[in-house]
Enzyme design. Structure first.
Site, PDB file in Angstrom:
ATOM      1  N   GLU A 102      41.656  12.376 -23.634  1.00  0.00           N
ATOM      2  CA  GLU A 102      41.447  13.360 -24.690  1.00  0.00           C
ATOM      3  C   GLU A 102      41.422  12.726 -26.082  1.00  0.00           C
ATOM      4  O   GLU A 102      42.229  13.050 -26.952  1.00  0.00           O
ATOM      5  CB  GLU A 102      42.499  14.462 -24.574  1.00  0.00           C
ATOM      6  CG  GLU A 102      42.396  15.112 -23.218  1.00  0.00           C
ATOM      7  CD  GLU A 102      43.258  16.341 -23.038  1.00  0.00           C
ATOM      8  OE1 GLU A 102      42.724  17.358 -22.604  1.00  0.00           O
ATOM      9  OE2 GLU A 102      44.457  16.272 -23.332  1.00  0.00           O
TER      10      GLU A 102
HETATM   11  C1  TNX Z   1      44.868  17.544 -19.064  1.00  0.00           C
HETATM   12  S1  TNX Z   1      43.807  15.478 -17.550  1.00  0.00           S
HETATM   13  C2  TNX Z   1      45.549  16.448 -19.519  1.00  0.00           C
HETATM   14  C3  TNX Z   1      47.020  16.498 -19.670  1.00  0.00           C
HETATM   15  C4  TNX Z   1      47.552  17.857 -19.352  1.00  0.00           C
HETATM   16  C5  TNX Z   1      46.835  18.438 -18.155  1.00  0.00           C
HETATM   17  C6  TNX Z   1      47.361  19.780 -17.715  1.00  0.00           C
HETATM   18  C7  TNX Z   1      44.309  14.628 -18.671  1.00  0.00           C
HETATM   19  C8  TNX Z   1      43.978  13.229 -18.555  1.00  0.00           C
HETATM   20  N1  TNX Z   1      45.000  15.214 -19.678  1.00  0.00           N
HETATM   21  O1  TNX Z   1      47.390  16.085 -20.955  1.00  0.00           O
HETATM   22  O2  TNX Z   1      48.908  17.758 -19.103  1.00  0.00           O
HETATM   23  O3  TNX Z   1      45.464  18.574 -18.468  1.00  0.00           O
HETATM   24  O4  TNX Z   1      46.769  20.189 -16.521  1.00  0.00           O
END
Ligand code: TNX
Length: 551
Positions: A355
């Protein structure tokens, strides 16, 4: 590539805060009678578990009808002499069996003489094959597990455990008999990497809970535990010379409820506990986003020199980006990664990297280049979320990346794979253990749903090799089941989300592709119900699985 181009998969509202062939034997393992093929095995201590009733499914089994091994109080466990790995595996097996059987089961070395009655663990480097492969041979006198590498002995032990009666999971001594169906299993994993990820950052789990989870995942031949140690809401590992990371950053969690961290000695215990069960720990230090806990701990890690407040929200922190242009950031990361590397016997360190939508491609490339050099300088290989691969230049791609954005044929991941990066499949719509099973509430109050609902059959019905079109199947290194903990408080809730879906991801990671079939899998899965119950695992009785009596 521009990470902003990947917006469509983003989590909505993310910034808003928000049967057995049974064999009856007399005490000495002499076969007396064969029972009806559909006899229930639960509670029937004279029935043996069919060799094929194991999760994950073994590559091949051959049953010798009318033959069974019976573990008795006089038996011992024998391991290849002079091999600390074989002795360690024997110690693990003895630890599993002594409690329920009440037998002494001393550990001894295999001698060249005829093998005495008992269980033998043979490590023989002449045996070729993947790390987890093993051969299991069950006769009237002995059970032999033979492997070419340490990991294979542990995987063979987990198979043997499931071939013993359900009561082998009993926390106290119970009466035998302890019968194992005669025959041979020749087994090997479909993929080298079968991981479980545990987020201890959003909500802290103490060492005992992490160890409990390790012992639960070990049963299903998971061989990597990826520990998500840092995130916006919490920093969970002590780093020398940076005491505020745990003093401040470790004092929070989602909702301000949980807090805590591991000392380096405790962390070593976790790594050792996992290793003693055939599992390698991969620590994750997030960056450059998801860093609010560190940024709250040290003002100098922020571009504006001001520490933001601790973040206890449910989603991603708006103030969680490290200062990419500052030399202090890399001095910090070098010390953190250096200390983590020293605590990590395994080859990989995860640099997180998910992200990164608030980072420009140029900044991301700067960060990734420096991080790659740091990880390399400490002798480790990089693992990172798929979002991280775009910033690396082709010759320095991470060794492994974790694919989670279901339905996105990410060109950066495909390019990295072609340059040699292994792709671990953790598609959020299939393998994310924190997704709710169904929309039904309050039957099932915890869990996320941004990637949809994931029933037991959803978690099973997918193929890692065909998740991303254009990705060479040979670059798929395995599977991982992440358990994010924003909605999870404590092990009861963690287990109810993880089980039984973790078994499904484990089966996909291990069982031969040709054995992949929901109808046969669901009866193997169902047979695990009484075992999980006996082991006090708080699993979900997922509809659509023919759970037997005792589940
Ligand atoms: C996405 S998937 C995130 C996490 C969250 C999760 C909750 C990913 C690499 N990052 O920061 O905890 O969704 O489902």
């Amino acid at each position: 590539m521009n990470p902003r181009a990947r917006q469509p998969w983003r989590r909505p509202g993310w910034r808003l805060g928000l049967t057995a062939v049974a064999v009856v034997v007399a005490g000495s393992a002499t076969v007396a009678t064969a029972m009806a093929s559909n006899a229930p095995s639960f509670g029937d201590s004279s029935a043996t578990v069919p060799l094929s009733q194991v999760v994950p499914a073994p590559a091949s089994t051959h049953t010798n009808p009318g033959v069974a091994f019976n573990l008795t109080p006089d038996d011992a466990i024998y391991a290849t002499g002079g091999s600390s790995d074989a002795q360690a595996a024997a110690g693990y097996l003895a630890g599993l069996l002594r409690k329920p059987t009440g037998y002494a089961l001393p550990v001894d070395s295999i001698t060249s003489q005829a093998q005495p009655k008992g269980i033998a663990l043979e490590l023989n480097s002449a045996d070729k094959g993947a790390a987890g492969s093993y051969q299991l041979n069950v006769t009237r006198r002995s059970v032999t597990i033979r492997a070419g590498q340490r990991e294979g002995l542990f995987e063979g032990i987990e198979t043997l455990r499931q071939l013993l009666p359900v009561k082998v999971e009993s926390p106290q001594a119970v009466n035998g008999p302890w019968l194992v169906q005669g025959g041979q299993i020749s087994d090997q994993p479909r993929y080298d990497y079968r991981g479980a990820m545990l987020d201890v950052a959003r909500n802290f789990l103490p060492v005992s809970d992490v160890e409990r989870y390790i012992s639960e995942i070990a049963r299903y031949k998971i061989n990597y535990l990826h520990l998500h140690l840092t995130d916006d809401q919490g920093w969970r590992i002590a780093i020398n010379n940076w005491p505020n990371l745990t003093k401040v950053g470790g004092s929070s969690g989602v909702g301000g409820v949980s807090s805590g961290f591991y000392t380096q000695a405790q962390y070593k215990d976790i790594v050792q506990y996992a290793w003693a069960r055939g599992i390698t720990v991969i620590p994750e230090i997030e960056g450059p986003e998801h860093m609010n806990a560190a940024l709250s701990s040290y003002a100098q890690l922020n571009c504006n020199g001001v520490a933001p407040p601790l973040y206890t929200g449910f989603t991603e922190s708006p103030t969680g980006l490290l200062c990419i242009s500052s030399a202090t950031t890399y001095k910090f990361m070098d010390q953190v990664i250096g200390q983590i590397a020293a605590l990590t016997p395994g080859p990989y360190i995860s640099i997180g990297g998910d992200e990164t939508q608030d980072v420009s491609p140029a900044d991301l490339a700067t960060y990734d280049k420096k991080i790659a050099a740091i990880v390399e300088s400490h002798g480790k290989k990089i693992y990172g979320w798929q979002d991280a691969v775009g910033g690396f230049d082709a010759s320095k791609t991470p060794a492994m990346t974790e694919y989670w954005q279901s339905g996105v044929n990410d060109p950066a991941v495909i390019a990295a794979a072609k340059a040699g990066t292994k792709v671990i499949m953790a598609p959020s719509t299939k393998a994310y253990l924190d997704m709710k099973y169904t929309a039904d509430e309050p039957e099932y109050p915890v869990g996320n749903s941004w990637a949809g609902y994931t029933t037991a059959s959803d978690a099973y019905n997918w193929n890692p090799n065909t998740m991303v079109s254009g990705l060479p199947a040979s670059s798929v290194g395995g599977v991982e089941a992440p358990l994010w903990t924003e909605t999870i408080f404590g092990m009861d809730q963690a287990e109810q989300l993880a089980f039984p879906r973790l078994l499904e991801i484990a089966d996909i990671g291990w069982a031969p592709a040709s054995a992949h079939d929901w109808n046969s899998f669901k009866s193997r899965l169902a047979a695990q119900g009484p075992r999980l119950r006996e082991a006090r695992v708080n699993y979900y009785l997922a509809p659509g699985v023919p759970w037997p009596m005792g589940s």
